[in-house]
Design an enzyme around this catalytic site. Structure first.
Site, PDB file in Angstrom:
ATOM      1  N   LYS A  32       0.838  -1.195   0.000  1.00 30.45           N
ATOM      2  CA  LYS A  32       0.000   0.000   0.000  1.00 30.45           C
ATOM      3  C   LYS A  32       0.874   1.247   0.000  1.00 30.45           C
ATOM      4  CE  LYS A  32      -2.255   1.533   3.757  1.00 30.45           C
ATOM      5  NZ  LYS A  32      -1.999   3.014   3.865  1.00 30.45           N
ATOM      6  N   ASP A  59      -3.465   4.352  -1.907  1.00 28.92           N
ATOM      7  CA  ASP A  59      -4.394   4.761  -0.847  1.00 28.92           C
ATOM      8  C   ASP A  59      -4.367   6.277  -0.672  1.00 28.92           C
ATOM      9  OD1 ASP A  59      -6.009   4.838   1.434  1.00 28.92           O
ATOM     10  OD2 ASP A  59      -4.344   4.338   2.781  1.00 28.92           O
ATOM     11  N   LYS A  61      -7.401   8.186  -0.840  1.00 26.55           N
ATOM     12  CA  LYS A  61      -8.675   8.595  -0.217  1.00 26.55           C
ATOM     13  C   LYS A  61      -9.213   9.907  -0.809  1.00 26.55           C
ATOM     14  CE  LYS A  61      -7.488   6.548   4.302  1.00 26.55           C
ATOM     15  NZ  LYS A  61      -6.041   6.298   4.099  1.00 26.55           N
ATOM     16  N   ASP A  64     -13.447  15.185  -2.980  1.00 23.79           N
ATOM     17  CA  ASP A  64     -13.545  16.531  -3.529  1.00 23.79           C
ATOM     18  C   ASP A  64     -14.829  16.601  -4.347  1.00 23.79           C
ATOM     19  OD1 ASP A  64     -12.860  19.152  -4.561  1.00 23.79           O
ATOM     20  OD2 ASP A  64     -10.763  18.650  -4.163  1.00 23.79           O
ATOM     21  N   THR A 122     -10.564   3.605  10.794  1.00 21.78           N
ATOM     22  CA  THR A 122     -10.448   2.720  11.966  1.00 21.78           C
ATOM     23  C   THR A 122      -9.869   3.448  13.175  1.00 21.78           C
ATOM     24  OG1 THR A 122      -8.368   1.908  11.014  1.00 21.78           O
ATOM     25  CG2 THR A 122     -10.330   0.550  10.704  1.00 21.78           C
ATOM     26  N   ARG A 214       2.616  -1.112  10.747  1.00 23.20           N
ATOM     27  CA  ARG A 214       3.716  -1.063  11.700  1.00 23.20           C
ATOM     28  C   ARG A 214       4.063  -2.412  12.325  1.00 23.20           C
ATOM     29  NH1 ARG A 214       1.302   4.403  14.269  1.00 23.20           N
ATOM     30  NH2 ARG A 214      -0.540   3.439  13.326  1.00 23.20           N
TER      31      ARG A 214
END
Length: 237
Positions: A32, A59, A61, A64, A122, A214
């Protein structure tokens, strides 16, 4: 896109860091590219990852006005990413326009990138949603509502937490993707995520893809940690 491996979130600032991290891996990965990396390196990072044979979830997102998102998606379509996304909060027209832009920008002979809608992040709690977004329903119902809107717009699925994956599957169908971030090897490792789960729980709850950042990228042995995540994700029991 048939690669259902765990998606590794490349949360790095530079291309050099990315390829230093990827060097020990001896296999095709699903990775990603988020805003931090893309805004530093631009489209070339996607090209470089695709040249190495990796699948890419871009990614960004997008959120607009419909025409702007349509134009942006037309440009992104040519990069060869396998998966892109928009914020479902942008509305039905914006999501339909995003899909139109992707279709218009996909090069002849290539498959259109899959497109999914972000429901609720999340990192968002129900209290935060109600107080800051002024949405007076449950977080779960908000996510399911956005999922229905994404399906109505013709999108291929959503980004959601593991907690909503099963109900979205029941509501929108098996083929409607449930891409779930917030994956940790241990339940207590939340970092800035709130709605988290282990790979095993994600599998049992009906996630289509999991996104792991991570837990892998900050591991002392990323390759070994990735293998553990993959094993839990693919386990039959």
């Amino acid at each position: 896109m048939n690669n259902h491996n765990p998606i590794i979130a490349l949360d790095f600032a530079t291309k050099a860091e990315v390829f230093q991290f990827l060097q020990p891996f001896n296999e095709k990965l699903f990775v990603k590219v988020g805003m931090e990396l893309y805004f530093q390196e631009g489209p070339t990072i996607v090209n470089a990852l695709k040249d190495q044979g990796h699948d890419v979830f871009l990614d960004l997102k997008l959120h607009d006005i419909p025409n702007t998102v349509k134009s942006a998606m037309r440009g992104l379509a040519s990069l060869g990413a396998d998966l892109v996304n928009v914020h479902a909060a942008g509305g039905l027209h914006m999501m339909e326009s995003a899909l139109e832009g992707l279709e218009a920008g996909t090069l002849t002979g290539q498959s259109r990138p899959l497109i999914i809608g972000v429901t609720q992040l999340t990192s968002t709690s129900e209290q935060q949603m109600k107080e800051e977004q002024q949405i007076n329903t449950t977080l779960h119902d908000s996510v399911l509502h956005y999922a229905s809107l994404c399906k109505q717009a013709g999108l291929d699925g959503v980004v959601c937490s593991v907690l909503e994956a099963s109900d979205i599957k029941n509501q929108c169908g098996e083929n409607f993707l449930r891409v779930t971030p917030g994956i940790r090897l241990h339940e207590g490792q939340g970092h800035d995520q709130i709605r988290i789960a282990t790979p095993k729980v994600a599998r049992l709850e009906g996630s289509s893809y999991i996104v792991v950042g991570r837990a892998i990228t900050q591991s002392k042995n990323p390759v070994e940690t990735y293998k553990i995540v993959k094993q839990q994700w693919e386990a039959n029991e």
